[in-house]
Write an enzyme that holds these catalytic residues in place. Structure first.
Site, PDB file in Angstrom:
ATOM      1  N   GLU A 194       6.928   5.000   7.066  1.00 57.79           N
ATOM      2  CA  GLU A 194       6.431   6.186   6.374  1.00 57.79           C
ATOM      3  C   GLU A 194       7.221   7.432   6.786  1.00 57.79           C
ATOM      4  OE1 GLU A 194       1.823   4.743   5.697  1.00 57.79           O
ATOM      5  OE2 GLU A 194       2.321   5.976   7.438  1.00 57.79           O
ATOM      6  N   THR A 232       0.250  -2.851  11.055  1.00 56.40           N
ATOM      7  CA  THR A 232      -0.474  -2.958   9.778  1.00 56.40           C
ATOM      8  C   THR A 232       0.472  -3.633   8.852  1.00 56.40           C
ATOM      9  OG1 THR A 232      -1.803  -1.014   9.879  1.00 56.40           O
ATOM     10  CG2 THR A 232      -1.557  -1.887   7.790  1.00 56.40           C
ATOM     11  N   THR A 263       0.861  -1.190   0.000  1.00 52.45           N
ATOM     12  CA  THR A 263       0.000   0.000   0.000  1.00 52.45           C
ATOM     13  C   THR A 263       0.895   1.237   0.000  1.00 52.45           C
ATOM     14  OG1 THR A 263      -0.249  -0.238   2.410  1.00 52.45           O
ATOM     15  CG2 THR A 263      -2.029  -1.083   1.027  1.00 52.45           C
TER      16      THR A 263
END
Length: 460
Positions: free
Chosen positions: A316, A229, A189
């Protein structure tokens, strides 16, 4: 310095990280983590195709399929978040009903988490599995497919797009490195690179047999035990009994995927699965007391640790890969709790991003990590004795340790030397408690402006 940015958030260029995994867009610094070749387990094939789960995705594969030519022993560990996604509930039930055996495939979509989607979401998960079962000719005796999903929470899957394309994913299944890499790419993702590994190993009872294990994982944000996640799949052609699969996987995950954190958030969808089809032959591992079990446990744990580290390296907005090591602790639980607390402290993480040797933040996180707060009363924490505590930076370039706190007394820190260490991409923070002989390690990253931008824009 990070604090000198003199613009409002609305003035910042919108950063689009979703579906950025393509050969031409992988950051130069991350390309070294993408393998150019691999050795993959016998009897398994993989594929990754584009079906357009997320409307804005028109280029990246987003449906992944891994399938074995024979039934596998299988096990999985799942998120402990109370709001568990439909694929988690469905796959857990499949493994329970089938006694951790008879699994043929893993089907994964990215772009939509199928989480908090009610009864309809469970129906969609079942439809995904049924479509995969039919392509491998296993449509009887319950599902032989584990399903996983990742992406935005609270939205229904475009299930028709997925199930009508499962046959296409099956048709292009292959055993080459290119096929496995496409599969690893399809589960991403906000990842900036696909996370894929493979290796060979032997077992004591069959020294002449070469076994293979391959695995992939995804994750870059919303990462924290239990688990993160993240999705992960490992497949091996070693013969492993269904009775020992849960144990060997849990022990590996505790030392790997449950020892990383990016932002302290535990997802609704976390799943790590292990499949073993025995295609390479040899003696089946049936007992947890056997030399083969111990050998495979070491192989799987080391393999899982390396996969988990790739997730942290792709955090991230991250600019640093940070190892937090707590030693000389009274118990392993205390060491893990302290390491985890330091690893997810926003103040520690922002200081690391700013290359600021603010070791007081590390010490502060250590000091509150074991405090219980019934009625906000501060409890005694015998595992931490200030006068015994030491904090150091351990450079990853092989140069000398930089001591920051020694037996509770601050050192006169060479700030220029500290700055040199903090310029390195990899860094180790060492905390010695001086209260025992146990230790624990966590892996984390820093916080940057980009982390805020990515997550502020995630659904758009």
């Amino acid at each position: 310095m990070p604090g000198s940015l003199n613009v409002f958030p609305s003035q910042l260029t919108r950063f689009v990280r979703c579906y950025s995994v393509a050969a031409e867009s992988i950051p130069a610094a991350k390309k070294k983590y993408v393998p150019s070749e691999g050795t993959y387990p016998l009897g398994f094939k993989a594929s990754g195709i584009l079906v357009g789960v997320k409307p804005g995705n028109t280029t990246k594969p987003d449906l992944a399929l891994i399938s074995s030519d024979r039934p596998c022993a299988a096990a999985a560990v799942f998120t402990k978040n109370k709001f568990q996604a439909a694929p988690v509930t469905f796959s857990r039930d499949v493994l329970k009903k089938k006694g951790n055996q008879g699994i043929r495939s893993v089907l994964i979509n990215s772009g939509c988490a199928n989480a908090v989607t009610g009864k309809g979401g469970l129906e969609d998960a079942s439809l995904m599995a049924r479509a995969a079962d039919e392509t491998v000719g296993n449509s009887e005796d319950g599902s032989s497919t584990i399903v996983m999903s990742t992406g935005v929470i609270g939205q229904r899957l475009p299930i028709d797009k997925i199930i009508k394309n499962v046959p296409a994913a099956h048709d292009v299944l292959g055993s080459s490195h290119k096929d496995w890499l496409a599969c690893a790419t399809a589960i991403c993702t906000t990842d900036t690179f696909p996370k894929l590994m493979s290796k060979t190993f032997t077992l004591p009872s069959s020294p002449g047999v070469e076994y293979r294990i391959a695995g992939m994982t995804k994750g870059a944000g919303m990462i924290h035990p239990n688990m993160a996640t993240l999705l992960g799949v490992a497949a091996t052609d070693a013969p492993i009994s269904p009775t020992v699969m849960p144990t060997v996987l849990k022990q590996a995950v505790d030392r790997s995927f449950n020892s990383i954190t990016i932002d302290g958030d535990t997802s609704t969808n976390d799943t790590v699965a292990l499949l073993a089809n025995g295609a390479a032959g040899g003696k089946e591992i049936r007992s947890e007391d056997s030399p083969d079990f111990a050998a495979f446990q070491e192989v799987l744990t080391d393999f899982a640790v390396d996969l988990a580290k790739l997730i942290v390296r792709d955090g991230e907005g991250a600019t640093k890969f940070v190892t937090i090591r707590v030693t000389e602790a009274a118990s392993e639980d205390a060491a893990r709790k302290i390491a985890s607390t330091i690893a997810r402290s926003p103040l520690v993480k922002t200081a690391l991003y700013g290359r600021d040797a603010n070791w007081g933040r590390i010490l502060c996180a250590t000091g509150y990590s074991l405090i219980s707060e019934p009625g906000h009363a501060v409890a005694e924490v015998p595992e931490i004795i200030p006068e015994n505590t030491n904090v150091s930076f351990i450079p990853t370039d092989g140069t000398a340790e930089l001591k920051l706190l020694v037996n509770g007394e601050p050192e006169l820190v060479d700030e220029s030397r500290a700055s040199e260490i903090l310029e390195l991409e990899d860094l180790e923070i060492l905390v010695r408690l001086g209260t025992g002989g146990k230790e624990a390690t966590y892996w984390t990253c820093d916080y940057s402006h980009e982390y805020i931008t990515i997550n502020g824009d995630y659904r758009t």
